[in-house]
Write an enzyme that holds these catalytic residues in place. Sequence first.
Site, short mmCIF file in Angstrom:
data_model
loop_
_atom_site.label_atom_id
_atom_site.label_comp_id
_atom_site.label_asym_id
_atom_site.label_seq_id
_atom_site.Cartn_x
_atom_site.Cartn_y
_atom_site.Cartn_z
N ASN A 1 0.85 -1.26 0.03
CA ASN A 1 -0.06 0.02 0.06
C ASN A 1 0.97 1.33 -0.03
O ASN A 1 1.80 1.35 0.43
CB ASN A 1 -1.05 0.05 1.19
CG ASN A 1 -0.30 0.66 2.40
OD1 ASN A 1 -0.27 1.98 2.53
ND2 ASN A 1 0.02 -0.16 3.55
N PHE B 1 -1.59 8.22 4.60
CA PHE B 1 -2.22 8.78 5.63
C PHE B 1 -3.68 9.26 5.24
O PHE B 1 -4.17 10.44 5.52
CB PHE B 1 -1.62 9.74 6.38
CG PHE B 1 -0.48 9.10 7.34
CD1 PHE B 1 -0.43 7.81 7.69
CD2 PHE B 1 0.35 9.98 7.95
CE1 PHE B 1 0.59 7.20 8.49
CE2 PHE B 1 1.50 9.52 8.99
CZ PHE B 1 1.21 8.00 9.10
N SER C 1 5.73 5.01 8.68
CA SER C 1 5.12 4.66 7.50
C SER C 1 5.90 5.36 6.42
O SER C 1 6.58 6.31 6.57
CB SER C 1 3.61 5.33 7.39
OG SER C 1 3.14 5.54 6.01
N ASN D 1 5.03 5.71 3.54
CA ASN D 1 4.25 6.70 2.46
C ASN D 1 4.21 7.95 2.56
O ASN D 1 3.53 8.73 1.66
CB ASN D 1 2.90 5.88 2.37
CG ASN D 1 3.13 4.48 1.82
OD1 ASN D 1 3.85 4.01 1.32
ND2 ASN D 1 2.15 3.51 2.65
N THR D 2 4.54 8.65 3.69
CA THR D 2 4.58 9.90 3.59
C THR D 2 6.15 10.63 3.58
O THR D 2 6.92 10.05 4.51
CB THR D 2 4.15 10.38 5.04
OG1 THR D 2 2.64 10.13 5.16
CG2 THR D 2 4.07 11.95 5.27
N LYS E 1 5.53 2.96 16.91
CA LYS E 1 5.29 2.22 16.10
C LYS E 1 6.55 2.23 15.14
O LYS E 1 6.80 3.11 14.61
CB LYS E 1 4.28 2.06 15.00
CG LYS E 1 4.00 0.86 14.07
CD LYS E 1 2.60 0.61 13.84
CE LYS E 1 2.36 -0.48 12.80
NZ LYS E 1 0.92 -0.50 12.38
N ASN F 1 6.07 -1.77 11.28
CA ASN F 1 5.43 -1.33 10.27
C ASN F 1 5.67 -1.96 9.09
O ASN F 1 6.42 -3.07 9.09
CB ASN F 1 5.40 0.21 10.13
CG ASN F 1 4.42 0.86 9.58
OD1 ASN F 1 3.43 0.47 8.64
ND2 ASN F 1 4.03 2.03 10.18
#
Length: 350
Positions: free
Chosen positions: A108, A112, A170, A172-173, A208, A237
């Site tokens: 993915n 966010f 994460s 993805n940021t 996390k 994560n």
Amino acid sequence: MIEQLGLWALHRIDPETGHGLSLKALNAGLVPLPGQITSDRLRTVVAGLELPNPLGLAAGFDKNAVALAPLARSGFGFIEVGAATPRPQPGNPRPRLFRLSGDRAVINRFGFNNEGAEAIAARLMRRKAGPIVGLNLGANKDSTDRAADFASVLRLCGPYVDFATVNVSSPNTEKLRDLQGADALRGLLAGVMAERDALERHIPVFLKIAPDLNAQELSDLAGVALESGLDAIIATNTTLGRDGLKSAHKGEMGGLSGAPLFEKSTRVLAQLSTLTEGRLPLIGVGGVDSAETAYAKILAGASAVQMYSALVYGGLSMVGQILRGLDTLLERDGFASVAEAVGTGRDAWL
């Protein structure tokens, strides 16, 4: 059979659309749910939270806290919603969710996407008594002060949850993972812990982390976690690694979760268990898809575990299967409780 037919149908459409439909099916009462699952062996306490069992739902499944009522009956010992950011944001362009069926994995790159802390807080405020519910805290993509974002979400939502998780892992940021560095993390956590201490009701704060940290980065992070007063670490994560994948979507950008993450995340978990010397509870996540993988995380040092990606392939009936199997494994090995088993097999991963 009904669940398997539903999964078959969902796998014939776009993954993100399918996920949205699964939440609607939950809320419509179309998914069989077992209610609370517990036993004397499965009951445990993590960071002061009394759990009926050690299996939790990881953040990301219910980003906006829209399915709290049915999830409370799904058998999980605790539920984590979010990630929530101060302001609503759409996330990255679609498509941004990919099934890797041949690997029993998911990639993915959501970024966010969520409806914002105020909308999520309103839903959390209305939730009825039930299992432990926590919130994953995030930062807006265009924020000029991401550290302040985490504290802001906690200020809004903290009164309505049982724990909060600082998510600096994460992939993805852009540059979010930079906040895992010792100095940046120390400053961020100071602000979050000050905000937590200002809440009328004390709640534990978790961190996390990513599975892609090297030994020195992991050691530094463990030191900061211990000195900051954190209550637990969630390991881990998603990963940016792609080793051994065979599915068509293996080259997509984003975080990889599911079965291929199991070994990497469990090794990080065992290393953290050694570094923290049992002074900080650990929650193991990454590749939990059976009683055996959940048990392996516990033996490696996890006081509780979380799952998400495996549900894409096995559905919510997996929750009961895993917990019944875990109870049997604990009994087989002579453990009277989850707590007795924690870390007893850690050395096998080091």
